[in-house]
Design an enzyme around this catalytic site. Sequence first.
Site, PDB file in Angstrom:
ATOM      1  N   MET A  99       0.294  36.355  36.206  1.00  0.00           N
ATOM      2  CA  MET A  99       0.509  37.800  36.281  1.00  0.00           C
ATOM      3  C   MET A  99      -0.692  38.517  35.683  1.00  0.00           C
ATOM      4  O   MET A  99      -0.984  38.357  34.495  1.00  0.00           O
ATOM      5  CB  MET A  99       1.771  38.189  35.525  1.00  0.00           C
ATOM      6  CG  MET A  99       3.045  37.639  36.120  1.00  0.00           C
ATOM      7  SD  MET A  99       4.490  37.990  35.070  1.00  0.00           S
ATOM      8  CE  MET A  99       4.299  36.695  33.836  1.00  0.00           C
ATOM      9  N   GLY A 187      -0.660  40.886  30.810  1.00  0.00           N
ATOM     10  CA  GLY A 187      -1.288  39.687  31.364  1.00  0.00           C
ATOM     11  C   GLY A 187      -0.677  38.407  30.854  1.00  0.00           C
ATOM     12  O   GLY A 187      -0.569  38.200  29.660  1.00  0.00           O
ATOM     13  N   SER A 188      -0.255  37.520  31.743  1.00  0.00           N
ATOM     14  CA  SER A 188       0.488  36.356  31.292  1.00  0.00           C
ATOM     15  C   SER A 188       0.753  35.395  32.444  1.00  0.00           C
ATOM     16  O   SER A 188       0.180  35.525  33.526  1.00  0.00           O
ATOM     17  CB  SER A 188       1.819  36.814  30.686  1.00  0.00           C
ATOM     18  OG  SER A 188       2.422  37.796  31.501  1.00  0.00           O
ATOM     19  N   ARG A 189       1.660  34.442  32.204  1.00  0.00           N
ATOM     20  CA  ARG A 189       1.936  33.417  33.196  1.00  0.00           C
ATOM     21  C   ARG A 189       3.347  32.885  32.998  1.00  0.00           C
ATOM     22  O   ARG A 189       3.875  32.878  31.883  1.00  0.00           O
ATOM     23  CB  ARG A 189       0.917  32.290  33.008  1.00  0.00           C
ATOM     24  CG  ARG A 189       1.077  31.108  33.923  1.00  0.00           C
ATOM     25  CD  ARG A 189      -0.097  30.177  33.709  1.00  0.00           C
ATOM     26  NE  ARG A 189       0.293  28.789  33.698  1.00  0.00           N
ATOM     27  CZ  ARG A 189      -0.495  27.786  33.361  1.00  0.00           C
ATOM     28  NH1 ARG A 189      -1.725  28.023  32.964  1.00  0.00           N
ATOM     29  NH2 ARG A 189      -0.064  26.546  33.393  1.00  0.00           N
TER      30      ARG A 189
END
EC number: 4.1.1.65
Length: 219
Positions: A99, A187-189
Site C-alpha cells: 500500500m 505506507g505499509s503492506r
Amino acid sequence: MTIHKEGYTTIAITLLFIFALNAFIDYRFVDLVWLRWFIYIFSFALFLIVLQFFRNPKRTFTANEKQIICPADGKVVVIEETQEDEYFKDRRLQVSIFMSPVNVHINRNPISGVVKFFKYHPGKYLAAWNPKSSTENERTTVVVEHANGTPILFRQIAGALARRIVWYVKEGDVVTQNKEFGFIKFGSRVDLFLPLGTKINLELDQVVKGGITVLGELS
C-alpha cells in the site's frame, strides 16, 4: 466518501500546524508576498494530501464463503511458496499487497471465521517492499479459521513511513468477511499465508481493492 475515524486526530493536528504556520508568516513577512503565497499553496496541498490518505470511499461489498477477498488496496508484490514460522511452522503460499501513501489504508477481513491467534510485534521500519520487513518490522499477526476448518494468516506490516498500526480484533472474536480489522498509517503492506494449493486469482503487479478484488478460492 467519508473520512476514516483514524484520521480525526491527525487532521486536527495538521490544521493546527497550518494555522500556526500561516499566522507566523503573515506576521513576520508582511512584505514578502511571494513567500506568503508559497506557504498558502503548500498548506493547501498538505491538507489535501493528509485528507485523501484517510479517505473512506463508499463501496458495495458482497460476501462469498468460497472466496478469499483482498484485505487492502494496493499492488500485489509477492506470490510465492514460503516458510511461515510464527504460527503454522510449515510451507505456505504467501501473497503480499503493498500500500503506497496514496492508497486507501483500511484493512478488511479476507474471510469470515473465528480469530484463533493474534499477536502484536514491535519492530523496525524497513521499507515495506524489503523481504525482511515481514519478520523484522512492527507488525501484527492474525489467524482466522473459516467455518470449513481452513485457517488463514494475515499480517499488517509497518513501512518506512508507517508509524502506527491499528487493529480491532482479538483472539476469540467472530469476524465477518470485508469488515474492518485494522488500519495502517502512511505506507505499509499486508501479507497473507494460505494453504498450499490454494487457487490464486491474482497476478504480480496487479492493482487490487480491499473488500472488492477476489484474491483466491477456499478449498
